[in-house]
Scaffold this active site. Structure first.
Site, mmCIF file in Angstrom:
data_model
loop_
_atom_site.group_PDB
_atom_site.id
_atom_site.type_symbol
_atom_site.label_atom_id
_atom_site.label_comp_id
_atom_site.label_asym_id
_atom_site.label_seq_id
_atom_site.Cartn_x
_atom_site.Cartn_y
_atom_site.Cartn_z
ATOM 1 N N GLU A 96 0.852 -1.197 0.000
ATOM 2 C CA GLU A 96 0.000 0.000 0.000
ATOM 3 C C GLU A 96 0.888 1.247 0.000
ATOM 4 O O GLU A 96 1.844 1.316 0.769
ATOM 5 C CB GLU A 96 -0.919 0.029 1.213
ATOM 6 C CG GLU A 96 -1.966 1.115 1.074
ATOM 7 C CD GLU A 96 -2.956 1.173 2.238
ATOM 8 O OE1 GLU A 96 -3.948 1.891 2.121
ATOM 9 O OE2 GLU A 96 -2.728 0.516 3.255
ATOM 10 N N GLY B 227 6.556 4.637 9.963
ATOM 11 C CA GLY B 227 6.901 5.213 11.257
ATOM 12 C C GLY B 227 7.891 4.338 11.985
ATOM 13 O O GLY B 227 8.688 3.632 11.380
ATOM 14 N N HIS C 256 -7.428 0.429 15.075
ATOM 15 C CA HIS C 256 -7.375 1.017 13.727
ATOM 16 C C HIS C 256 -7.258 -0.062 12.663
ATOM 17 O O HIS C 256 -8.013 -0.083 11.686
ATOM 18 C CB HIS C 256 -6.167 1.959 13.658
ATOM 19 C CG HIS C 256 -6.004 2.666 12.340
ATOM 20 N ND1 HIS C 256 -6.348 3.982 12.168
ATOM 21 C CD2 HIS C 256 -5.540 2.240 11.138
ATOM 22 C CE1 HIS C 256 -6.104 4.338 10.909
ATOM 23 N NE2 HIS C 256 -5.600 3.294 10.267
ATOM 24 N N GLU C 257 -6.313 -0.971 12.856
ATOM 25 C CA GLU C 257 -6.043 -1.963 11.815
ATOM 26 C C GLU C 257 -7.168 -2.972 11.666
ATOM 27 O O GLU C 257 -7.498 -3.386 10.553
ATOM 28 C CB GLU C 257 -4.714 -2.668 12.100
ATOM 29 C CG GLU C 257 -3.537 -1.727 12.185
ATOM 30 C CD GLU C 257 -3.473 -0.731 11.032
ATOM 31 O OE1 GLU C 257 -3.865 -1.075 9.899
ATOM 32 O OE2 GLU C 257 -3.019 0.402 11.267
ATOM 33 N N HIS D 138 -9.989 -1.797 9.518
ATOM 34 C CA HIS D 138 -9.771 -1.911 8.068
ATOM 35 C C HIS D 138 -10.286 -3.232 7.501
ATOM 36 O O HIS D 138 -10.499 -3.335 6.293
ATOM 37 C CB HIS D 138 -8.291 -1.766 7.741
ATOM 38 C CG HIS D 138 -7.821 -0.352 7.682
ATOM 39 N ND1 HIS D 138 -8.516 0.639 7.033
ATOM 40 C CD2 HIS D 138 -6.704 0.238 8.176
ATOM 41 C CE1 HIS D 138 -7.854 1.780 7.146
ATOM 42 N NE2 HIS D 138 -6.759 1.571 7.831
ATOM 43 N N GLU E 33 -8.777 5.705 5.764
ATOM 44 C CA GLU E 33 -7.963 6.150 6.891
ATOM 45 C C GLU E 33 -8.709 7.056 7.866
ATOM 46 O O GLU E 33 -8.514 6.965 9.070
ATOM 47 C CB GLU E 33 -6.700 6.832 6.381
ATOM 48 C CG GLU E 33 -5.830 5.931 5.515
ATOM 49 C CD GLU E 33 -5.475 4.611 6.188
ATOM 50 O OE1 GLU E 33 -5.609 4.500 7.422
ATOM 51 O OE2 GLU E 33 -5.074 3.685 5.476
#
Length: 909
Positions: free
Chosen positions: A180, A316, A344-345, A348, A367
């Site tokens: 990605e 990061g 967060h992940e 997805h 996002e």
């Protein structure tokens, strides 16, 4: 939409592993109805390379670390064979392709003779290749064959090698993928766009004593007949998905395993010997999957989920720190970070994987949404974190700051060239996206929002969607004009400042509310001023937690009557700090609100929002900075961690600005005076009954006092640091950052040497990163240079170099100059290392954003004109704009600030 089947089978030269000097892997791919086969050798000098695939989609969490094998240099050679349906006669085929050399290509029409390609035209800037044929390929089906060689790179994107340290201290490499946004094309020629979805069947032939993982569960494992040391592993067919979700990595892992309440197997894979450190992430993941299933009313579509940590990762710091928690050595902020990352992940898996954006213009759907719902998830799992207040400080205000610049961009950006995709992985897509979704959720109400989300996911599951598709579903569920409201927030950059005046009429309060575009340089003054459809909420001092009135401001100005408000009561606009805008109250309204800061009757998030708005107005020249300093003094009795965190951040900005003056010490005295009472109240050691937020606050306050030169804090930090180095006792994890920062800021070469020794000895990546972030605090010029040299050494992982350099730049005026010179002197190495990805933009911003000298904006602009960084062009523009804003701010307010700081008398230090 076409169906695609993907098979990967690495084998070895002649069917045997020939030892460390040469390793070859044959990759076979098949795509149906077009059969697409890639076969060829993977060659490198060094030991046997390993492969695997992660389940996760996001670049931020495509985790995997390990492999006992060394890779010194690498390339792979593959043969691709794909059956195609030719819909119109053509003598050219165009595919995405980057860092790949095609050797031969041909097309075999069904029932016809093979036609060899006569030319390969690489459009390197567009990351495409055109295969030319001597005669037209006629309408009908056929097979495309391509023989090509690719590079196992060090760019942290595409198919790359990831370095890590084994338990023996030996440096080793894993081969991993990060596709990605647009880097599958670095592994094989393909049609690398999110709307071109396919299913994938993956098989790996690997050493039998290694763990191999892929998107799906293993359905067959058997000895490989040509080599007793190898096994062949086949994985179940994936759901239909985009190329950027494909991944492969292999290596040695430990893991911890559990099942969610809805029967999904969850594993967290860790480096060997660190399985215990995966338990916290496992706990979060097993709570999160059922939460999302219930929230979306759509089940998780796969039988298992794997979470894995990659050492070298371009988005990061090492992702070990996003997954691994050591109960004894991890601080509270790290636990919170892991919870947010997992939330967060896993989001997805629904929002991004199950339903994917049609094109990168709609990246924010991935996002922004995941960045919002991660907080909803953590609030569900850990309500004691008060995470929504932290959202305002971490995401909302950050997005406002960036979006006030003339060089910002709209949430929805037309994307053409791949470099433009990397450019919009920024605070607008993530943090502003999350903030406007939070505002939308508040506007629609949770029940209608969930109905709309469910309709959206069911309608577009395994398909692609645009922003407008989401608005349609939410509009049908809520009956509100979602598309009209939200288009004003996603299709134009910026946000409004809401100006509020009031008048008491009998028992009512009449508010006059107007909007205009807010700019970091002051309000928009042009005639063509944009406007927004602004959801406005209002509360009063009668019940600060309860919204008394909601209106939709769909014009430049309007009047609103709030009934039943006594003359002595205050009125607050935007309770909860949910609406994405700044507020400027009339003087009278502001004076009514300020006692609510002192007596804490305003909610913490509203105390934070009020202060942050005023600070932003002062930077824009709309009020005096002295007025904000006076307000900050009203927070002396503030108990809330997040409010202090935001105050600390703004004071850091002001301290950086005033480092360009001769009264920098006076702002340090101001900071010491403000933070001393809360520091004394907290003390150094946790007390019975304290929780997560107390630990965060103690670390923040002691670090602020120590950096500002508070003598009692400095003395205690030095004492505890000596004991820590000698192991009697070791510092608690929550105290390490403030103690390290304090002793370095006021330390010498011996202090730095000790810290570097601690870094070398650290077993946990979290501890290494903690030290790396504060090394730049050292003050002596020769030691600053030593830290900068250390940043590029083998001791620091490539992606963490940015944190070290940024720490130097952010610590002092001298550090900023030294860091900028260092970046310029080492630009070629740094740029080649990061290849225009996320980290190059972050490096530029951290290094130059704090300058406040006239000539610096021109110098920065000139440097990047002669050293182009296409994916960071917007970042360079934003940094130059910030430098000019700092210069203007200093010229405008420096004398008044100096006079105020000099005339005030705080308690002795």
């Amino acid at each position: 939409m076409f169906f695609q089947k993907f098979v990967v089978t690495p084998r070895f030269s002649g069917g045997k592993y020939n030892g460390p000097e040469e390793t070859r892997a044959l990759w076979r791919f098949a795509i149906c109805p077009a059969r697409f086969i890639i076969t060829g050798p993977l060659r490198h000098r060094g030991h046997l390379l390993s492969f695997s695939s992660t389940h996760s989609a996001d670049p931020f969490y495509s985790l995997a670390q390990t492999s006992p094998f060394q890779v010194i240099a690498g390339e792979w050679r593959c043969f691709l064979c794909r059956c195609l349906q030719v819909t119109q006669a053509t003598n050219q085929i165009v595919m995405n392709c980057a860092d790949i050399d095609i050797i031969t290509a041909s097309f075999v029409p069904q029932g016809g003779e093979e036609i060899n390609a006569t030319g390969f035209n690489y459009q390197n800037e567009d990351e495409k290749v055109t295969l030319s044929f001597p005669s037209a390929l006629q309408k009908g089906s056929g097979t495309l064959k391509v023989d090509f060689v690719g590079e196992l790179n060090d760019k942290m994107k595409g198919f790359y090698r990831s370095k890590y340290t084994a338990a023996t201290g030996e440096s080793r490499y894993a081969a991993v993928t990060q596709f990605e946004a647009t880097d599958a094309r670095r592994a094989f020629p393909c049609w690398d766009e999110p709307a071109i979805k396919a299913t994938f069947d993956i098989a790996l032939i690997v050493p039998k004593d290694r763990v191999a993982l892929s998107n799906m569960n293993v359905i067959d494992r058997k000895p490989y007949p040509e080599d007793e040391n190898l096994v062949e592993m086949k994985f179940a067919t994936t759901p239909i998905m985009s190329t950027y979700l494909v991944a492969f990595v292999i290596g040695e892992y430990d893991f911890v395993e559990s099942q969610s309440s809805d029967g999904i197997t969850v594993r967290v894979y860790t480096p060997i010997g660190k399985a215990e450190q995966g338990k916290f992430a496992l706990e979060v993941a097993t709570k999160t999957l059922p939460f999302y299933k219930d929230y979306f009313n759509v089940p998780y579509p796969l039988p298992k989920i794997d979470l894995i940590a990659i050492a070298d990762f371009a988005a990061g710091e090492s992702l070990e720190t996003a997954l691994l928690i050591d109960p004894k050595n991890s601080c509270s902020s790290s636990r919170q970070w892991v919870a947010l990352v997992v939330g967060h992940e896993l989001a997805h898996q629904w929002f991004g994987n199950l339903v994917t954006m049609e094109w990168w213009t709609h990246l924010w759907l991935n996002e922004g949404f995941a960045s919002w719902i991660e907080y909803l998830c953590v609030d569900h799992c850990f309500p004691e974190y008060d995470i929504w207040t932290q959202f305002v400080s971490a995401d909302y205000t950050r997005a406002l700051e960036l979006d006030a610049l003339d060089s910002s961009h709209a949430i929805e950006v037309n994307v053409g060239h791949p470099s433009e995709v990397d450019e919009i992985f920024d605070a607008i897509s993530y943090s502003k996206g999350a903030s406007v979704i939070r505002m939308l959720h508040n506007y629609t109400g949770d029940e209608d929002f969930r109905k709309g989300m469910n309709a959206y996911l069911l309608k577009f599951q395994h398909k692609n969607a645009s922003t407008e598709d989401l608005w349609d579903c939410l509009e049908q569920a809520s009956g509100k004009p979602i598309a009209a409201v939200m288009s004003s927030w996603t299709k134009q950059m910026g946000f409004p400042i809401i100006e509020v005046e009031e008048e008491q009429v009998s028992d009512d309060r009449v508010l006059k509310i107007s909007q205009k575009k807010f700019c970091a340089s002051g309000p928009h003054s042009g005639e063509d001023c944009p406007s927004w459809m602004v959801p406005v909420s209002i509360c009063t001092s009668e019940d600060p937690k309860c919204t008394k009135l909601k209106v939709l401001l769909d014009r430049p100005e309007t009047s609103i009557t709030v009934s039943g408000v006594a003359p002595d009561q205050w009125v607050k606009v935007n309770p909860g700090t949910v609406g994405f805008y700044r507020i400027q109250y009339s003087t009278a309204m502001l004076e009514r609100l300020l006692p609510g800061v002192r007596d804490l009757s305003l909610q913490p998030v509203d105390r934070l929002g009020l202060q942050n708005d005023l600070f932003s107005l002062s930077r824009a020249g709309m009020i005096s900075t002295v007025e904000v300093l006076k307000l900050m003094e009203a927070f002396v009795n503030e108990p809330n961690y997040t409010v202090w965190s935001d105050l600390s951040c703004n004071l850091g900005v002001l301290s950086s600005l005033l480092s360009h003056t001769d009264f920098h010490e006076e702002i340090q005295e101001f900071i010491r005076d403000l933070f001393t009472p809360i520091g004394l109240e907290l003390g150094w050691d946790c007390k019975p009954g304290e929780g997560h937020l107390d630990a965060l606050l103690r670390s923040l306050v002691l670090g602020k006092l120590g950096k500002a030169g508070h003598k009692p804090t400095l003395e205690e930090a030095r004492r505890r640091f000596r004991d820590h180095v000698e192991g009697k006792p070791v510092l608690p994890a929550d105290l390490r950052s403030p103690v390290y920062l304090t002793v370095l800021k006021h330390g010498d070469s011996a202090t730095l040497d000790t810290m570097l020794k601690l870094h070398k000895q650290a077993d946990m990546q979290e501890e290494k990163n903690r030290i790396e972030r504060v090394l730049g605090a050292i003050s002596a010029p020769d030691l600053i240079q030593k830290v900068l040299s250390f940043a590029l050494s083998e001791e620091v992982r490539p992606q963490d170099t940015v944190s070290v350099i940024g720490g130097v730049a952010g610590s002092s005026k001298q550090g900023r100059k030294a860091a900028w010179k260092f970046v310029k002197d080492n630009w070629e190495e740094l740029y080649n290392r990061y290849q225009g990805g996320f980290l190059i933009s972050r490096l530029i911003k951290l290094t130059v954003d704090g300058f406040a000298v006239d000539k610096m904006a021109a110098e920065v602009k000139s440097f990047f004109e002669s050293h182009p960084a296409p994916s960071a062009e917007r970042t360079v523009q934003q940094c130059c704009e910030n430098i000019n804003l700092n210069v203007a701010w200093l010229k405008r307010d420096a004398d008044d600030i100096s006079q105020y700081l000099l005339q005030r008398r705080g308690p002795p230090v």
